[in-house]
Every structure is written in C-alpha cells, then in structure tokens.
Design an enzyme around this catalytic site. Structure first.
Site, short mmCIF file in Angstrom:
data_model
loop_
_atom_site.label_atom_id
_atom_site.label_comp_id
_atom_site.label_asym_id
_atom_site.label_seq_id
_atom_site.Cartn_x
_atom_site.Cartn_y
_atom_site.Cartn_z
CG ASP A 9 -1.77 1.16 1.49
OD1 ASP A 9 -2.41 1.53 0.42
OD2 ASP A 9 -1.75 1.68 2.57
CG ASP A 11 -2.10 7.10 0.17
OD1 ASP A 11 -1.25 7.93 -0.29
OD2 ASP A 11 -3.17 6.99 -0.46
N GLY A 46 -7.46 4.37 4.09
CA GLY A 46 -7.77 3.33 3.24
C GLY A 46 -8.83 3.51 2.39
NE ARG A 49 -10.38 11.28 -5.25
CZ ARG A 49 -9.71 11.48 -6.50
NH1 ARG A 49 -10.68 12.24 -7.29
NH2 ARG A 49 -8.70 11.27 -6.76
CG ASN A 120 -4.33 11.97 -6.49
OD1 ASN A 120 -4.33 12.47 -7.66
ND2 ASN A 120 -5.26 11.88 -5.77
CG ASP A 172 -2.06 2.78 6.51
OD1 ASP A 172 -2.30 2.00 5.53
OD2 ASP A 172 -2.36 3.91 6.70
#
Ligand code: BG6
Ligand code: MG
Length: 226
Positions: A9, A11, A46, A49, A120, A172
């Site tokens: 992952d 972010d 996680g 959007r 992104n 995370d």
C-alpha cells in the site's frame, strides 16, 4: 511456501500521505462549516475518495444534504487540496527504511508491486522517486472496486505472475488488511495501533526491517519457508 512478491500500500505505509488526505478532508469540512477532528483520521484511512466523503459528511451531519453531482464537486475540491500537498513532496518524505527494504527485496529476487486505491499514487511515486523500485503499479485508475475488496492485490499478483499464497501485503489500514486476507494473502501491518490488529505480523516502521526478519516473523506467525 516462499515469498515471491511483496505488495505495498502507499498512503500511510511508504509515505505519510494519510496525513495529507486527512488535512484535505478537514479543510473541505471547514469550508462546509464544521470541524473534522484529528480523532476521526483513522475512520477514513484506506477508504476510497467517495467512501471517505460519506464518512466526512456524516461527521458533519450532512450525509443527506448533497446530490450526486454536488458530491462529485466536493470530492474534486478535496482532491485539489490534496494535490497542493503532493506537489510539494520530495524524496525526503519516504518513511525511514522503506527504500532500503525495497532494495533488499530486489537483491533477493523478490517481486515488488505497489497496490494503492489512490488515483494519485503515480504522482506520489514520481514526486518521491519511488517508482523505479517497483516491478509494477496498480492504483485507483485500474480498479473497479475499492478495498476491502481484494481486486487491487489480486491484480497486483497477476501482474508479476505470483500466486496469492506467495504474496505478502504491507498495509496500515483495516480495510486494506481485510482486502489482503480476502485475496488469500498474508499481511504485515505497518503501525501498531488498533487498525493493524488483524495482520499476521506488525511492525512499527521499516527502519532496520529486513527480508530475513519478514520471513522469520511470518514463520513464527504460522508457516513460511525461508
Ligand atoms: C488510499 C488512501 O490509499 O487512497 C485514502 O488511504 C484515499 O485515504 C484513497 O481516500 C483514494 O485516494 P485518491 O487520491 O484517489 O483520492
Ligand atoms: Mg494506507
């Protein structure tokens, strides 16, 4: 079972962009007239959007207020705030030990795939110089279903020809750990808070973490050949 591929992952695992996502949502909330407090950060970790927008609007008691087109506009506004943070990112923001760990995996011939829900992600990889360390990238632009759906990790494994049981995911967020398990993969939780409780192995960070420690940790947790 040997480890053939590690799927990361992005972010909150390799970079602290979870904070930038949170700050962008908090700014959007302020514009709508309410606070989205730091204590709520974990509740959006996680999530896609649009799912995050739902959580934020609910926190402000506005879950019924906006039509679908208005929601799209709000999500776009949040994304513009987020991109302001990403535009200022540098390689110095890669979290401690990540580059060394990725290089060690490469040295051992273990595949490295990025598996992020973020549209992104490519931009963040380029800003931070991480892209060359990966064999392949799966991001939000390739996906039809958000985590906890396993699509992102199954697609990542297929890109490098690895079986799910040969893959280890680094995550995370609780939604990401569930996605890994639904894909039939083992998972290392990055961070030792409640969000990573379901992972087979948990690490505070990648600092001083090695492929040998990964194999030993998973072995202790339930069986992997070194
Ligand atoms: C995930 C983040 O990686 O990507 C979430 O953890 C974010 O916070 C999601 O909402 C989607 O990201 P983006 O950049 O496409 O809005
Ligand atoms: Mg994450």
């Amino acid at each position: 079972m040997t480890i053939r591929c590690c799927i990361f992952d992005l972010d909150g695992v390799l970079v602290d962009t979870a904070r930038y996502h949170y700050l962008a949502w908090a700014r959007l909330a302020r514009g709508l007239g309410f606070e989205f407090p730091p204590a709520c950060e974990a509740s959006i970790r996680g999530l896609s959007r649009m799912d995050s927008l739902e959580v934020v609007l609910r926190a402000g008691g506005m879950e019924r207020r906006f039509a679908p087109e208005e929601r799209e506009r709000l999500a776009a506004e949040k994304n513009a705030f987020y991109l302001e943070s990403v535009a200022a990112m540098t390689p110095a923001e890669v979290l401690p030990g990540c580059v060394e760990f990725l290089r060690s995996l490469r040295g051992r011939g273990i595949g490295r795939v990025l598996g992020s829900s973020s549209k992104n992600a490519g931009l963040v990889l380029d800003r931070t110089g991480l892209r060359p360390l990966f064999d392949d990238v799966v991001d939000g632009t390739h996906l039809t279903r958000a985590k906890p759906d396993p699509e992102v990790f199954l697609l990542g494994a297929s890109r490098v020809g690895a079986e799910p049981a040969q893959c280890v995911v680094f995550e995370d967020a609780a939604a990401g750990i569930e996605a890994a398990h639904r894909a039939g993969m083992r998972c290392v939780g990055v961070g030792t808070g409640a969000a990573t409780a379901a992972a087979e192995l948990r690490i505070a960070s990648f600092a001083d973490f090695t492929p040998g420690a990964l194999a030993a940790g998973l072995d202790a947790a339930g069986g992997v050949d070194k």
